[in-house]
Design a protein around this motif. Structure first.
Motif, short mmCIF file in Angstrom:
data_model
loop_
_atom_site.label_atom_id
_atom_site.label_comp_id
_atom_site.label_asym_id
_atom_site.label_seq_id
_atom_site.Cartn_x
_atom_site.Cartn_y
_atom_site.Cartn_z
N GLY A 103 6.97 5.54 2.82
CA GLY A 103 5.54 5.81 2.75
C GLY A 103 4.73 4.65 2.21
N VAL A 123 0.86 -1.18 0.00
CA VAL A 123 0.00 0.00 0.00
C VAL A 123 0.89 1.23 0.00
N ASN A 124 0.66 2.11 -0.96
CA ASN A 124 1.35 3.39 -1.02
C ASN A 124 0.42 4.43 -0.40
N LEU A 125 0.84 5.02 0.70
CA LEU A 125 -0.07 5.91 1.44
C LEU A 125 -0.52 7.10 0.59
N ARG A 126 0.42 7.71 -0.09
CA ARG A 126 0.07 8.90 -0.89
C ARG A 126 -0.97 8.55 -1.97
N PHE A 186 3.57 0.46 2.85
CA PHE A 186 3.57 -0.65 3.80
C PHE A 186 3.04 -1.92 3.15
N LEU A 207 -3.08 8.16 9.54
CA LEU A 207 -3.20 6.71 9.57
C LEU A 207 -3.62 6.31 10.99
#
Lengths: 120, 120
Positions: free
Chosen positions: B73, A5-8, B75, A95
């Motif tokens: 950034g 998962v890429n947060l941005r 996960f 998050l």
């Protein structure tokens, strides 16, 4: 299939605020992404600790006896039973780590309550 | 007393690698910080999912049927029972989110095993 998962990228997929999206499951815990702006409602979670990690922007967690000011790359864990009020002057991307049982408004149920979370 | 954690500041407090430090507790889960460089050992956690969030640098998680490449950034959650091998070509700073019961080397116990974790 194990996917990262890429947060941005994930935060770019939604615009609504105060509506946590599930981005992952780790054991009995959800990883949630939420955009916050303005003031939420005072509440507590009787049985669950809750973690806030700021990914973008700034977040203040008001407590009855003080406040915690979080910048990007900072987190705080609010223990179960502690009343808190998240406030963000400008939009913050946060998050959350919290048990699957957590309701966003804790012991308060009102128009800010989101019971059925979407996934992102 | 509720105190925030600044990730950058915490990572500056230690230099040893492959030795996760406890930076917080959320319910039955530890938030751990670890510096990784080089290759770890293949292992799995029979009963626990494990989350890796890259705070700085790059991390590859090799799987028996592929690999996941994580940048800052990003996960990934490695489900229980899945063999994995963390590899970092250069030093990476990683936040781990895993049950308090997790041993770093999972089902393998060797010189890389760290049973008693420090706090940071």
């Amino acid at each position: 299939m194990i996917e990262k998962v890429n947060l941005r990228e994930k935060f770019a997929l939604f615009a609504d605020r105060w509506s946590p999206k599930i981005a992952g499951e780790v054991n009995d815990t959800y990883v949630k992404l939420v955009k916050l702006a303005g003031e939420f409602v005072w509440h507590k979670h009787e049985a669950e600790d809750e973690m806030f990690l700021v990914v973008k922007g700034r977040l203040t967690i008001k407590l009855r006896d003080g406040e915690v000011n979080l910048d990007e790359g900072e987190f705080v864990i609010i223990p179960r039973g502690v009343e808190h009020l998240p406030v963000a002057d400008e939009e913050a991307h946060v998050l959350l780590f919290e048990p699957k049982s957590v309701l966003n408004t804790g012991d308060v149920v009102n128009e800010r309550t989101v019971a059925d979370l979407e996934r992102v």
